[in-house]
Design a protein around this motif. Structure first.
Motif, mmCIF file in Angstrom:
data_model
loop_
_atom_site.group_PDB
_atom_site.id
_atom_site.type_symbol
_atom_site.label_atom_id
_atom_site.label_comp_id
_atom_site.label_asym_id
_atom_site.label_seq_id
_atom_site.Cartn_x
_atom_site.Cartn_y
_atom_site.Cartn_z
ATOM 1 N N GLU A 213 9.867 5.059 8.336
ATOM 2 C CA GLU A 213 10.000 4.192 7.166
ATOM 3 C C GLU A 213 9.890 2.726 7.580
ATOM 4 O OE1 GLU A 213 13.239 3.060 3.646
ATOM 5 O OE2 GLU A 213 13.857 4.223 5.398
ATOM 6 N N GLN A 214 10.583 2.344 8.641
ATOM 7 C CA GLN A 214 10.551 0.962 9.114
ATOM 8 C C GLN A 214 9.151 0.563 9.563
ATOM 9 O OE1 GLN A 214 13.588 1.042 12.130
ATOM 10 N NE2 GLN A 214 15.261 1.247 10.639
ATOM 11 N N LEU A 215 8.439 1.502 10.199
ATOM 12 C CA LEU A 215 7.065 1.242 10.635
ATOM 13 C C LEU A 215 6.185 0.870 9.449
ATOM 14 C CD1 LEU A 215 4.728 1.418 12.777
ATOM 15 C CD2 LEU A 215 4.535 3.830 12.137
ATOM 16 N N LEU A 216 6.257 1.647 8.375
ATOM 17 C CA LEU A 216 5.416 1.396 7.209
ATOM 18 C C LEU A 216 5.855 0.149 6.448
ATOM 19 C CD1 LEU A 216 4.777 4.989 5.807
ATOM 20 C CD2 LEU A 216 3.110 3.454 6.858
ATOM 21 N N ARG A 217 7.153 -0.053 6.329
ATOM 22 C CA ARG A 217 7.617 -1.251 5.618
ATOM 23 C C ARG A 217 7.208 -2.514 6.369
ATOM 24 N NH1 ARG A 217 10.309 -0.045 1.172
ATOM 25 N NH2 ARG A 217 11.560 1.860 1.014
ATOM 26 N N ALA A 218 7.174 -2.454 7.687
ATOM 27 C CA ALA A 218 6.726 -3.609 8.474
ATOM 28 C C ALA A 218 5.252 -3.904 8.220
ATOM 29 C CB ALA A 218 6.961 -3.358 9.962
ATOM 30 N N GLN A 219 4.517 -2.898 7.735
ATOM 31 C CA GLN A 219 3.098 -3.071 7.419
ATOM 32 C C GLN A 219 2.886 -3.328 5.928
ATOM 33 O OE1 GLN A 219 0.708 0.121 9.074
ATOM 34 N NE2 GLN A 219 1.843 0.101 11.002
ATOM 35 N N GLY A 220 3.945 -3.628 5.223
ATOM 36 C CA GLY A 220 3.812 -4.028 3.826
ATOM 37 C C GLY A 220 3.965 -2.926 2.805
ATOM 38 N N ALA A 221 4.321 -1.703 3.237
ATOM 39 C CA ALA A 221 4.498 -0.608 2.278
ATOM 40 C C ALA A 221 5.703 -0.882 1.386
ATOM 41 C CB ALA A 221 4.673 0.713 3.011
ATOM 42 N N LYS A 222 5.537 -0.700 0.076
ATOM 43 C CA LYS A 222 6.614 -0.987 -0.880
ATOM 44 C C LYS A 222 7.483 0.229 -1.149
ATOM 45 C CE LYS A 222 7.452 -2.973 -5.472
ATOM 46 N NZ LYS A 222 6.831 -3.539 -6.693
ATOM 47 N N HIS A 223 6.855 1.391 -1.294
ATOM 48 C CA HIS A 223 7.597 2.600 -1.645
ATOM 49 C C HIS A 223 7.515 3.597 -0.487
ATOM 50 C CE1 HIS A 223 7.955 1.217 -5.789
ATOM 51 N NE2 HIS A 223 6.660 0.922 -5.745
ATOM 52 N N VAL A 224 8.629 3.801 0.208
ATOM 53 C CA VAL A 224 8.700 4.739 1.324
ATOM 54 C C VAL A 224 9.935 5.609 1.138
ATOM 55 C CG1 VAL A 224 8.646 5.045 3.816
ATOM 56 C CG2 VAL A 224 7.689 2.956 2.807
#
Length: 383
Positions: A213-224
């Motif tokens: 989750e942190q990996l994707l949020r660091a890349q700008g993902a809004k909904h994880v």
């Protein structure tokens, strides 16, 4: 260009034996001579994608893998469970080359203008049998890479990029406005996240851990949404309601996840305050299974109304559906964004010999996020 005058080439093969055993080995094959409309590629990079592992390992239990042979010609064998041999019937006794895609330098070309134009160029190809030191393919199957692009940078420009674009295009073709993707922290999932951000498409990412989750949020993902969270169903429903997603692409396949996706879509739709419907929402909800990280049965409860579907999705079928002209437009976008949107990252580069080491198989065979391998069939060759 390095002159390569070899007459014999190495190729990685997968063989299912009648006795219920898988055998992986390196086979010497003659270096092919290209026909008029063909080119000969010295392959220098080919990714180990999940789809490749499906052919490479078949139905074998790789926990039983054992090595033999020599240092230069290793052999790996593994046991195929009795109950799975029936599914392997068509493969018994057939030595199969592996590797869907890859990239390298064209070292020989046929007489046609199209073939000659590629001589000396770095190209990518989606032709199968790419875990080979040399690969002869039609010139039309090649994707010339921009000057300054290395084979490693272009090796994964077919399967994952076109799958990511194909998911978004399928969403649009079928009248949906946002989508859900599972196993979303994968190399493919990270690409899809970048595509959806660029194109303004709502995306719900489903992952297995807070680290992902942190990996994707660091890349700008809004909904994880983390599938192991006690609040997963509530969080997934909230994210689907926020995006309006009514189509999902599931890499897991087995277990309850596909049914949970449909149930959460139905629950999100029910929040819109429409009148009670005996058969649930009339909005069609679709889950496409495109992977099999879980090889067990797909389980679901019919708690999502009557307007739903579960089916399979594969890249070749999608490309056939949209036709060559539309497919070429997608390929051109991949080339234009090869070092940004569609950049791939690899944990390790291995030779053909190294790819057959038991300790390496134990790593890339897990298909874990952050452990994507690249095969360089000519690694270590100086001739």
């Amino acid at each position: 260009m390095n002159q390569d005058t070899r007459k014999v080439s190495l190729q990685l093969r997968s063989l299912v034996k009648d006795g219920g055993e898988l055998e992986l080995s390196l086979v010497e094959v003659p270096v092919p001579q290209p026909g008029a409309d063909e080119v000969l590629i010295r392959v220098e990079a080919a990714p180990l994608n999940p789809s490749d592992l499906g052919l490479l390992f078949g139905a074998a239990d790789m926990n039983t893998a054992r090595g033999s042979g020599t240092a230069a010609r290793p052999v790996v064998t593994a046991t195929i469970p009795d109950g799975l041999m029936k599914a392997m019937a068509a493969r018994v006794g057939v030595s199969m080359p592996v590797g869907n895609e890859g990239a390298g330098v064209v070292i020989a070309a046929g007489d046609s203008a199209g073939s000659q134009a590629l001589l000396g160029r770095t190209v990518a190809a989606f032709g199968g049998a790419m875990y080979s030191q040399h690969r002869c393919v039609k010139a039309a199957q090649c994707l010339p890479l921009p000057p300054g692009t290395t084979p490693a940078e272009g090796a994964s420009c077919f399967v994952n990029p076109l799958t990511a674009l194909g998911m978004v295009e399928t969403m649009r073709l079928e009248g949906h406005s946002a989508l859900v993707h599972t196993a979303a922290a994968s190399n493919l999932g990270q690409m899809l996240n970048r595509v959806c951000r660029e194109d303004g498409v709502g995306l719900v990412n489903v992952v297995r851990s807070t680290e992902q989750e942190q990996l994707l949020r660091a890349q700008g993902a809004k909904h994880v949404c983390v599938s192991t969270s006690p609040a997963f169903i509530q969080e997934l429903t909230d994210a689907i309601a926020a995006t309006g997603a009514t189509i999902a692409f599931d890499a897991v396949g087995g277990g309850r996840l596909a049914g949970q996706l449909l149930a959460c879509m139905e629950a999100a739709l029910s929040r819109q305050g429409s009148d009670y419907q005996r058969y649930g929402s009339t909005t069609h909800k679709q889950v496409y299974i495109y992977g099999s990280l879980d090889t067990g049965p797909t389980e679901f409860k019919r708690n999502f109304g009557a307007a739903w579907g579960i089916g399979g999705w594969l890249l070749p079928g999608f490309l056939q559906r949209i036709g060559p002209e539309a497919g070429q437009k997608l390929r051109m976008r991949v080339v234009a964004e090869l070092k940004t949107t569609f950049a791939s990252r690899y944990t390790k580069v291995v030779s053909l010999v190294e790819a057959l080491r038991i300790e390496e198989i134990a790593v890339y065979g897990r298909r874990s996020t952050g452990e994507k391998y690249l095969v360089d069939p000519n690694k270590g060759f100086t001739g």
